[in-house]
Structures are given as C-alpha cells and as structure tokens.
Motif scaffolding. Structure first.
Motif, PDB file in Angstrom:
ATOM      1  N   ALA A  75      59.033  83.059  31.136  1.00 14.76           N
ATOM      2  CA  ALA A  75      59.041  81.733  31.765  1.00 14.76           C
ATOM      3  C   ALA A  75      60.432  81.100  31.772  1.00 14.76           C
ATOM      4  O   ALA A  75      60.576  79.899  31.924  1.00 14.76           O
ATOM      5  N   VAL A 106      54.278  76.289  32.117  1.00 17.05           N
ATOM      6  CA  VAL A 106      55.628  75.716  32.149  1.00 17.05           C
ATOM      7  C   VAL A 106      56.623  76.841  32.428  1.00 17.05           C
ATOM      8  O   VAL A 106      56.407  77.982  32.021  1.00 17.05           O
ATOM      9  N   VAL A 108      61.162  77.333  33.171  1.00 18.04           N
ATOM     10  CA  VAL A 108      62.462  76.665  33.244  1.00 18.04           C
ATOM     11  C   VAL A 108      63.466  77.580  33.947  1.00 18.04           C
ATOM     12  O   VAL A 108      63.397  78.804  33.824  1.00 18.04           O
ATOM     13  N   ALA A 228      73.812  58.611  24.054  1.00 18.51           N
ATOM     14  CA  ALA A 228      73.086  59.685  23.359  1.00 18.51           C
ATOM     15  C   ALA A 228      72.335  60.557  24.361  1.00 18.51           C
ATOM     16  O   ALA A 228      72.348  61.787  24.278  1.00 18.51           O
ATOM     17  N   ALA A 232      73.006  64.482  25.188  1.00 14.84           N
ATOM     18  CA  ALA A 232      71.920  65.459  25.089  1.00 14.84           C
ATOM     19  C   ALA A 232      71.846  66.284  26.372  1.00 14.84           C
ATOM     20  O   ALA A 232      71.683  67.507  26.325  1.00 14.84           O
ATOM     21  N   LEU A 235      74.655  68.894  26.480  1.00 18.41           N
ATOM     22  CA  LEU A 235      74.418  70.099  25.676  1.00 18.41           C
ATOM     23  C   LEU A 235      73.243  70.923  26.187  1.00 18.41           C
ATOM     24  O   LEU A 235      73.285  72.151  26.164  1.00 18.41           O
TER      25      LEU A 235
ATOM     26  N   VAL B 106      60.082  79.407  26.967  1.00 16.13           N
ATOM     27  CA  VAL B 106      59.749  77.982  26.881  1.00 16.13           C
ATOM     28  C   VAL B 106      58.255  77.844  26.631  1.00 16.13           C
ATOM     29  O   VAL B 106      57.455  78.672  27.098  1.00 16.13           O
ATOM     30  N   VAL B 108      55.173  74.490  25.806  1.00 13.44           N
ATOM     31  CA  VAL B 108      54.946  73.053  25.679  1.00 13.44           C
ATOM     32  C   VAL B 108      53.604  72.795  24.996  1.00 13.44           C
ATOM     33  O   VAL B 108      52.651  73.561  25.180  1.00 13.44           O
ATOM     34  N   ILE B 133      66.009  74.962  21.353  1.00 17.41           N
ATOM     35  CA  ILE B 133      66.170  73.592  21.830  1.00 17.41           C
ATOM     36  C   ILE B 133      64.814  72.904  21.705  1.00 17.41           C
ATOM     37  O   ILE B 133      63.786  73.483  22.047  1.00 17.41           O
ATOM     38  N   LEU B 135      62.456  69.327  22.466  1.00 22.43           N
ATOM     39  CA  LEU B 135      62.270  68.013  23.100  1.00 22.43           C
ATOM     40  C   LEU B 135      60.953  67.449  22.602  1.00 22.43           C
ATOM     41  O   LEU B 135      59.975  68.188  22.446  1.00 22.43           O
ATOM     42  N   ILE B 161      65.690  64.795  21.415  1.00 23.42           N
ATOM     43  CA  ILE B 161      66.215  66.072  21.901  1.00 23.42           C
ATOM     44  C   ILE B 161      67.130  66.632  20.822  1.00 23.42           C
ATOM     45  O   ILE B 161      67.975  65.914  20.287  1.00 23.42           O
ATOM     46  N   VAL B 163      69.631  70.110  19.986  1.00 23.63           N
ATOM     47  CA  VAL B 163      70.237  71.323  20.538  1.00 23.63           C
ATOM     48  C   VAL B 163      70.999  72.024  19.410  1.00 23.63           C
ATOM     49  O   VAL B 163      71.769  71.383  18.690  1.00 23.63           O
ATOM     50  N   VAL B 172      69.265  63.783  19.031  1.00 21.85           N
ATOM     51  CA  VAL B 172      69.173  62.475  19.671  1.00 21.85           C
ATOM     52  C   VAL B 172      67.731  62.006  19.541  1.00 21.85           C
ATOM     53  O   VAL B 172      66.813  62.802  19.744  1.00 21.85           O
ATOM     54  N   ILE B 266      58.239  70.260  23.297  1.00 21.43           N
ATOM     55  CA  ILE B 266      58.700  71.371  24.140  1.00 21.43           C
ATOM     56  C   ILE B 266      59.734  72.176  23.362  1.00 21.43           C
ATOM     57  O   ILE B 266      60.657  71.607  22.774  1.00 21.43           O
ATOM     58  N   ILE B 268      62.436  75.385  23.790  1.00 22.54           N
ATOM     59  CA  ILE B 268      63.136  76.249  24.755  1.00 22.54           C
ATOM     60  C   ILE B 268      64.022  77.207  23.970  1.00 22.54           C
ATOM     61  O   ILE B 268      64.808  76.781  23.120  1.00 22.54           O
TER      62      ILE B 268
END
Lengths: 344, 344
Positions: A75, A106, A108, A228, A232, A235, B106, B108, B133, B135, B161, B163, B172, B266, B268
């Motif tokens: 994915a 999902v 990306v 911020a 984010a 990055l 990824v 979720v 990563i 979220l 978020i 990273v 963040v 989420i 990643i």
C-alpha cells in the motif's frame, strides 16, 4: 477581460501540445490551471503556464511521461516523476492509490522528481468525489521562517484534506505560511505596504515593505502551532517522497532548475456508508447556519466560497489580465510562425 | 511538592488495580498520565486520574478490556473499544497497525467507544522511536467556535505527528483551539482576566472574563486556517472511527456519560534509510541553530522543550499540587479501609 473555461482550456492545451505534450497530459495540466482560475485562485492558474512552457522547452519538464511508479510494499507507492508535468504524475499516482485503497483501506504515494502540481485541493477533491478520504501535502522552496526565527527555512508546505459527504465533499487546502508570496508580490507591484507580522526582510528584521519581504521570509500561520504543522509537513514529505528539504529545493518557482520538491498523497477508503455521509452533511449544515460573530459575515465551510465562485465562473467566465492573455496567445508557436510569415 | 516518576507511577497503578484493572492495563494508563507530568503538561497528567477512577467505578470505563479490533480491509483496523481505558485500547491498536504497516507500508486504525487517550504525542512518538512515521487525531466535546462563528461547535481536535530522525523523533502535538480549556480554568481559578481574542461567552460575545469563557467557546488557532484544519479533523475522525460529532460528544471531561469521541491512528513505514534519517536530523539542526528574531529566544523544534523537561523531571522529580497528591492517596481503597479501621 472575461475568459470562458473552454477558451482557457483550449489555449492551454494548444500551448502544451505544441511543445509535444501527449494530449491527455496537456488536458490534465490545463485542467488544474483552469480549475484554479474558476475557483478564484489565479495565483495557481494561467499565470503559471508561461513558466511551465519554458520548463518544457528547456527539458526541465517532460510532457510525455507520467513517471514510473513502484509498489514498495502493498500500500506504499514510490513514484519517480522522471521530470513529468506535476498534475500528470500526480493523477497517475492518485489512480493507483485509489484503486489500492479500495481493497486495502488505505494507500499512500510519495512522489519525487516531478514538477509543480498546482492546487492540492484538486487531487483530494477528486478522491472525495469518488467516496474516499484524500490527504495531500507538498514541499517547496524555503519561504517561511520558523516561529521566533528570522530566516526562510521552511517551504509553504500546504496540506489539503477532503472528506466525502452526502453532498459536495468538504475540501480544506491551506499553506502553512501566513500569506502567500504571491500576495506579497501583488502588494509590491501595487506599491502597497504589507501588514505588520506578515514578513521579515533579508536581514531577518520585521518589515512592512513588500519589496523587502520578497527577498526575506514569510511568517508561519498561527504562530508556534502553524510552525509546528509546517515543520511536520516538511519532514513527512521528505521522508515519504525521498525529496529535498526546503533550503535545497529548486524548480517550483523558477525556469532554471530541475524540480526536487516532493508530494505525498494518501487515500483512505471507509466503504460506502450513506448514514455516515448524511451525518457529515448535517454537521456541516449545523456549522454553516450557526450564529456568526458578526451578522454581516455568516459562518462558512472551507470550499464553499471556491465552489460558489466556480459556479459563477462556469456561467459568466472569469477575469484574466489582458496582458497575461496576450502573452499566452503570443506563446503559441502557430501565432509565432504567423507573425514571422507576416514579417518576411 | 516534588514527586518522582516511580512514586507517581506506583500510586496510579495501585489506584487502578484496586478497581480491578488488569496490571498491564493499569501500567499503560499510569504511563500516559505520568509521561504527561514528566513533559510538563499536568493538564493531561495526574489530575485526570480521579475522574478515570470514578468512570471505572460507574462502569463508564472497563479496565479489563482492550476492545475488539477487526481488519475491515487489509490495512484498515476498525476498533470498538468496548468502553476500555483509552491508552489500553489505543496501544493495542497501535501495535497491530505498526505490525501491518511494516509489510503494507501504511495502516490506519479508527477507534470508537473508548475513553480519553491522553496526550497524542505519546502514541506517535512510540511509533517514530521504532522507525515508523506516526499520525494521530482525536475528537472531543464542542469547545471551539468556527472562524467568524460565535458558538462552540468543534472539538479541540488535536493532531499529532512524529517522524523518525537519526536522533530523537520530531514530535508535533497541537490542539486546533487557540488555547486549552484547562488554561481558561487556570485563569478563572486565579481570578485573572484572559487576553482579548481567546474566547467568547455563552451568548457568543467576546469576553476577557475567564469564568464567562468557561461557559462559552474558545477561538480556533490561526483564524480561518486553524478552523479549517480543526473542521477537517472533525470530519476525518468521525468518518474513520465512526464516532460522534463534537456537539453530541460526551464522556471525555465528565464522569456521567459513556465516551463517544473517536481516535484515529496512522502508521507509515518508509523502511530503514539511515541516509534519510541523517538528512532529517541535519535539517532540524539547521533550523534549531538558525538566526532567532530575538537573541534571547533561540529557535526551537517542537518536542525539544518537552524532552528537556522530561530529562530534568526524571532526575529531580516533578511538581504536584499537595492537594491533588493528598486527594489521590485518599482514593486508595487501602487507605480508605485504614482510615475506616482507625475510625472504628
């Protein structure tokens, strides 16, 4: 002067096809620019076209490729844009992640080595109009200073989110800078000062001189929080797309450099849930019709204004500066050869 | 008074276990509260514990479940928290999506019917410390008014978020309200006025009276853009988690209602790329050491302050109001029975 959607589209497509763009690619690039005009965002509209054409002529943009995409995992789509036109590479990636998200829930895409993709709203709105949640983020040249900082070190790092509803999708598209550099240019061109707090000059001092701001940096929106968020995005995009960081990014605003910014697209498929869509619409209506602070300014939902402007522009056409329209027409190789013919 | 991490952790775990929390669940809930204290965010720390205990006693929170999670598609985890403790349900979901993202790139999770999960930073930081990563987004009771609106219609709708970098992850974590309701309560408790622009009263008028603001609404951060982001989070969370919208949400701030907010996580996975991690760290160092606007305030990276406070608190302990510490100790069933024993 007023221009219709079809006139603008036809001219943009002609100019792109004259420079060897595949027809479907020319149509996609034209659509993104014309949609920005229709929605009242000319900074992302036709005024970008001359630079795109120059970039094609110089080999910085290749209008025949849609890049090469590889599923790095089931994915996660890794896209090398091969210097393709931004919208062409992005739409190709979007189709693939939308299809994948339909089965995985999902998906990306991280895109590098592609050109400017224009308004992010365009892509996420497309996903949401087909029933999926869309998120998009891009990086850009360093234009924004950190909160409490004095130097341009972050891109304008826009974020767009679209969510399906029972009616039109809700579409949010925001740059993480307080204002756009386009607005600063507009003030400079009209000899207007800019408000306190918008920008700093090249030495890092606050300025209300638009020309000085053009060489300096823009404030992040929303102080520490907007900074911020912008950081984010900086990055996230570099990590997912494998692209450069703002201080090293070139090629989205110039006609000289290969474009090394990145784009990230995310599609989330929650399945078909009519009751959920109706709840989203009902909530947005509740907000839309809620008590305003000032009765002359009703509460609005992001995207409402753009949608209303688009409806008007579809029936009445939209304003284009005559100088820009003439410039674009003069860029037609056909008109150039005609002029040459006259002269000889 | 100063309290050490271990003292706080032990007390929180005891109080939770006395109310039939599974030990691992008590440890997770305690960790989230104590980490907030260590990082200097007491609003998300021990002061939340008495309400959590009451919610357990009343059956609004079940300290024995981690909810039931179903893969609705290969990378989309649907979680019914079964009224479990927020951190317990969230960490269980986090583990599953992290494992899935390692193969799919990824994944979720949408979580409903779970209790307050505390600081979102905690979860995304955990993902990023393992190389992914992260979220996270949550919805909440209606506390924030729309841009140009006068009524509380949006939750504080935080976004976090994280990273990975070559060093500590960048984290963040921001609520989309301009200030927290906790800050308003603090002003009210100390008889202080609040700055213009923070809040409106219950009739929708701007107010500098903290007590009036407590019955009214908070401004979104960053005007139209922060409002747009908050609204996007509102729809994203409700759509992905299947949870309620702010005006109907109850149970994150009270001890009376089942909690019907939602959380979205989420993960990643961009794979192990040492060169990328080093580039992220180098960029953050460039920002951190860049020219500040005011030389007495260096530019900071989100999370730097929290991390420094945590280091100090780990060696020196952290401040807790004696009244809160006494209240917590008095909530121990053991101490209650001892007191009873004394009295009899």
């Amino acid at each position: 002067m007023k221009v219709t959607k079809d006139e603008a589209r036809r001219l943009a497509i002609t100019l792109l096809e004259e420079r060897n763009a595949v027809s479907t690619h020319a149509a996609l690039q034209a659509e993104v620019l014309v949609e920005a005009e229709l929605k009242g965002h000319p900074s992302h509209g036709l005024q970008r076209l001359p630079r795109i054409l120059t970039r094609i002529e110089r080999g910085l943009a290749d209008p025949r490729t849609e890049g090469v995409a590889t599923w790095r995992s089931s994915a996660f789509l890794e896209v090398d844009g091969l210097r393709g036109l931004g919208p062409v590479v992005a739409v190709a990636a979007l189709r693939r992640i939308a299809e994948r998200a339909a089965s995985s829930g999902v998906a990306v895409a991280g895109i590098r080595n592609s050109n400017h993709i224009g308004m992010l709203a365009h892509y996420v709105e497309h996903l949401a109009s087909k029933g999926q949640i869309g998120l998009a983020m891009s990086s850009s040249e360093a234009l924004v200073h950190p909160y409490r900082g004095a130097r341009a070190l972050l891109g304008t790092n826009p974020v767009a989110i679209a969510v399906p509803t029972a009616g039109r999708p809700m579409v949010v598209d925001l740059a993480t800078g307080l204002v756009s550099m386009g607005k600063i240019h507009h003030h400079a061109a009209n000899g207007l000062p800019i408000p306190v707090g918008w920008a700093r000059d090249e030495t890092g001092m606050p300025t209300i001189d638009a020309s000085a701001a053009m060489k300096g940096s823009l404030a992040p929106f929303g102080d520490a929080k907007g900074y911020a968020l912008g950081l984010a995005v900086e990055l996230l995009v570099a990590s997912i797309a494998g692209s450069a960081f703002a201080p090293n990014i070139r090629g989205t605003l110039d006609s000289e450099a290969v474009c090394n910014k990145g784009d990230v697209l995310i599609a989330i498929d929650v399945g078909s849930q009519p009751e959920l869509l109706a709840r989203c619409s009902a909530y947005l209506d509740l907000v839309r019709t809620s008590q305003p602070a000032d009765h002359t300014h009703p509460v609005t939902i992001p995207g409402d204004g753009a949608s209303a402007r688009r409806d008007r522009a579809l029936s009445d056409g939209f304003e284009v500066a005559p100088r820009l329209w003439d410039e674009l027409n003069a860029l037609s190789l056909l008109s150039k050869s005609l002029v040459k013919g006259h002269g000889q």
